[in-house]
Design an enzyme around this catalytic site. Structure first.
Site, short mmCIF file in Angstrom:
data_model
loop_
_atom_site.label_atom_id
_atom_site.label_comp_id
_atom_site.label_asym_id
_atom_site.label_seq_id
_atom_site.Cartn_x
_atom_site.Cartn_y
_atom_site.Cartn_z
N LYS A 130 0.85 -1.19 0.00
CA LYS A 130 0.00 0.00 0.00
C LYS A 130 0.89 1.24 0.00
O LYS A 130 1.76 1.39 0.87
CB LYS A 130 -0.84 -0.02 1.28
CG LYS A 130 -2.27 0.42 1.12
CD LYS A 130 -2.97 0.14 2.45
CE LYS A 130 -4.37 0.65 2.44
NZ LYS A 130 -4.95 0.57 3.77
C1 E4P Z 1 -8.39 1.49 3.73
O1 E4P Z 1 -7.56 0.74 3.25
C2 E4P Z 1 -8.21 2.19 4.99
O2 E4P Z 1 -7.47 1.35 5.86
C3 E4P Z 1 -9.49 2.51 5.71
O3 E4P Z 1 -10.61 2.12 4.96
C4 E4P Z 1 -9.57 3.86 6.30
O4 E4P Z 1 -10.80 4.01 6.94
P1 E4P Z 1 -11.11 5.19 7.99
O5 E4P Z 1 -11.32 6.45 7.23
O6 E4P Z 1 -12.35 4.74 8.69
O7 E4P Z 1 -9.90 5.26 8.90
#
Ligand code: E4P
Length: 217
Positions: free
Chosen positions: A83
């Site tokens: 990522k």
């Molecule tokens: C996606 O890969 C992220 O880890 C996640 O969906 C972020 O979500 P949040 O905005 O609830 O922290």
């Protein structure tokens, strides 16, 4: 639509995995922090449990640093998706890592233009954040729909991985729009099973059943 679970909590992943609800997992530095675990150890455990892609996030800000961290994270297991953030450096890292044949998830996407660049850079997944857009009064679902249109217009193969999902309705809305994947916290996936009329109907059936005085077992 494939379901990814957005957590680094092993027990929660296992519970949903046993029900066949887990096609992959996404983590991020905040979720690793919440788990209180070592990133490599917990990610390895998740990869051993789940066959699908498991996203592990880099933390360097420059492209070279992201590439090196990405290669290190990829050693954990074959199903690691590296990522990287949607910055110019992140796009450079995405291009290099995807050219090496690795899965790359470009995260923190908040616009259709960003999604277009990620697809050009060879991203396996683009992660548009619905909830964080909703938080600032911009409709996050509109972004999912815009990216769907753009990717379909040109046949981009990058998977739309709807992220920052906060409600059960986000899940069905993403499925209607045609997101390839949605990643949600375990509680949201479980909340998809709830309906007030199911509870009400069950209550009425059980009251009537009691009046029959019968038993099944
Ligand atoms: C996606 O890969 C992220 O880890 C996640 O969906 C972020 O979500 P949040 O905005 O609830 O922290």
């Amino acid at each position: 639509m494939r379901f990814f679970v957005d957590t680094a909590e092993i027990d929660a992943i296992k519970e949903l995995h046993d029900l066949g609800m887990v096609d992959g997992v996404t983590t991020n530095p905040s979720l690793i922090m919440k788990s209180g675990r070592d990133i490599k150890e917990v990610t390895k455990e998740i990869c051993d449990l789940v066959d699908g892609p498991v996203s592990a996030e880099t933390v360097a800000l420059d492209a070279e640093g992201m590439i090196n961290e990405g290669r290190e994270l990829a050693k954990i297991a074959d199903n690691i998706a590296i990522k990287v953030p949607l910055t110019w450096a992140g796009l450079k890292a995405c291009k290099t890592l995807s050219d090496e044949g690795r899965m790359v998830n470009v995260t923190l996407c908040f616009s259709a233009n960003q999604a277009l660049l990620a697809a050009k850079a060879g991203a396996t997944f683009i992660s548009p954040f619905i909830g964080r857009l909703d938080d600032i009064n911009i409709d996050g679902l509109d972004l999912i729909a815009d990216i769907r249109t753009i990717y379909d217009n040109y046949g981009f193969e990058t998977n739309i991985l709807a992220a920052s999902i906060r409600t059960a309705n986000h899940m069905s809305d993403c499925a209607k729009i045609g997101a390839d994947v949605a990643t949600a916290p375990p509680a949201v996936i479980k909340a998809m099973a709830n309906h007030v009329l199911t509870d009400k109907g069950l209550d009425a059936f059980l009251k009537d059943w009691e009046k029959t005085g019968q038993k099944i077992l």
